[in-house]
Design a protein around this motif. Sequence first.
Motif, short mmCIF file in Angstrom:
data_model
loop_
_atom_site.label_atom_id
_atom_site.label_comp_id
_atom_site.label_asym_id
_atom_site.label_seq_id
_atom_site.Cartn_x
_atom_site.Cartn_y
_atom_site.Cartn_z
N LYS A 199 25.48 39.67 50.13
CA LYS A 199 26.61 38.85 49.70
C LYS A 199 26.89 37.72 50.69
O LYS A 199 27.10 36.57 50.28
CB LYS A 199 27.86 39.72 49.55
N MET A 200 26.87 38.02 51.98
CA MET A 200 27.15 36.99 52.96
C MET A 200 25.96 36.03 53.12
O MET A 200 26.15 34.84 53.42
CB MET A 200 27.51 37.62 54.31
N ASP A 201 24.75 36.53 52.92
CA ASP A 201 23.60 35.63 52.90
C ASP A 201 23.72 34.65 51.74
O ASP A 201 23.41 33.46 51.88
CB ASP A 201 22.30 36.44 52.76
N SER A 204 39.05 38.63 46.49
CA SER A 204 39.37 37.78 47.64
C SER A 204 39.51 38.60 48.92
O SER A 204 39.05 38.20 50.00
CB SER A 204 40.66 37.00 47.37
N ASN A 205 40.14 39.78 48.81
CA ASN A 205 40.33 40.63 49.99
C ASN A 205 39.00 41.13 50.54
O ASN A 205 38.77 41.12 51.76
CB ASN A 205 41.23 41.82 49.65
N ASN A 206 38.11 41.56 49.66
CA ASN A 206 36.81 42.06 50.10
C ASN A 206 35.97 40.93 50.68
O ASN A 206 35.27 41.11 51.69
CB ASN A 206 36.08 42.71 48.93
N PHE A 207 36.05 39.76 50.05
CA PHE A 207 35.32 38.59 50.55
C PHE A 207 35.77 38.24 51.96
O PHE A 207 34.96 38.01 52.87
CB PHE A 207 35.53 37.41 49.60
N LEU A 255 30.62 34.89 43.95
CA LEU A 255 29.98 36.08 44.51
C LEU A 255 30.40 37.36 43.78
O LEU A 255 29.94 38.45 44.14
CB LEU A 255 30.34 36.20 45.99
N SER A 256 31.28 37.20 42.79
CA SER A 256 31.80 38.36 42.04
C SER A 256 32.45 39.37 43.00
O SER A 256 32.22 40.58 42.91
CB SER A 256 30.68 39.04 41.24
N MET A 257 33.26 38.86 43.91
CA MET A 257 33.97 39.67 44.88
C MET A 257 35.47 39.42 44.77
O MET A 257 35.89 38.33 44.39
CB MET A 257 33.51 39.36 46.31
#
Length: 283
Positions: free
Chosen positions: A172-174, A201-204, A197-199
């Motif tokens: 995800k971070m890549d 906001s908190n998880n991102f 990223l289909s995440m």
Amino acid sequence: MNKVFSENKTLLLGVEKSENNSFLDIPVQFSEYTVLLISKGEGIYHADFASFSFKAPVILFSTPQQSISIKEITPLTYTTLQFHGDFYCIEYHRKEVACNGLLFNNIYIEPSIKLTTEQHLLYCQLVDQIIDEIKEQAPSEIVLRSYLQLILAKSSSLKITSEKQNLQKDEKMDQFKILLEENFLSLHKPSDYASLLSMTSNNFTKQCGKRFNKTPTQMIQERLILEAKKQLHLTRLSIKEIAYALKFQDEYYFSRVFKKMTKISPQAFRKTTGISIVADLSK
């Protein structure tokens, strides 16, 4: 401090051994590329938005006009090596030294290299050779550039090896890095990237902090300002043209944002760092 100046009194190359603690606890901005060889002690290094702990022996890096400071945890012994872009252009020498985007001008990795005892000794010897050459009655700029190039080349090699060993897989971070490089001019909200990223906001935000030690907002802002610095240093575009290229509404808004982020105006940044010789290579 052992220094070499240009005819107009610009500092081209300088070496200082633990005599001036001007950036300990108090943020400073240098016009030169700065390499800090920490021989003893430990502390916390702050560079713009980033901060991380370190323990000697280690090398720390900063780019021109980057706001840096060090919180000393135990007493430090260190050497400061600085060089101006007019003395050694890292963009022009990119084939010989892969330091641009690795040691300098990179928002994704820590600007540091942990050293072994043997590696630290090598750097100390190279720094002493630079000092000896500067003290000569007629120091050779060719010799000084060669020593500097060797330090940067060695640092690049060590950094590449270190990143390969320490990089943890995070798809995800890549992907965020790729998305940011592609969209930093148009997408300025963390929620834009979280959605892509289909995440949540908190998880991102959590994953971004874990990987880069920065918030998504800091990453987005840093990437935009990094591009502005590149345009100011690597091109002869006017401030107005750069503002337009970076999609600011006008040059005045661009200047306000740039100064808020860097504590220096675009005009002052260009004046102190100079315009790289690569700006004229395409002509």
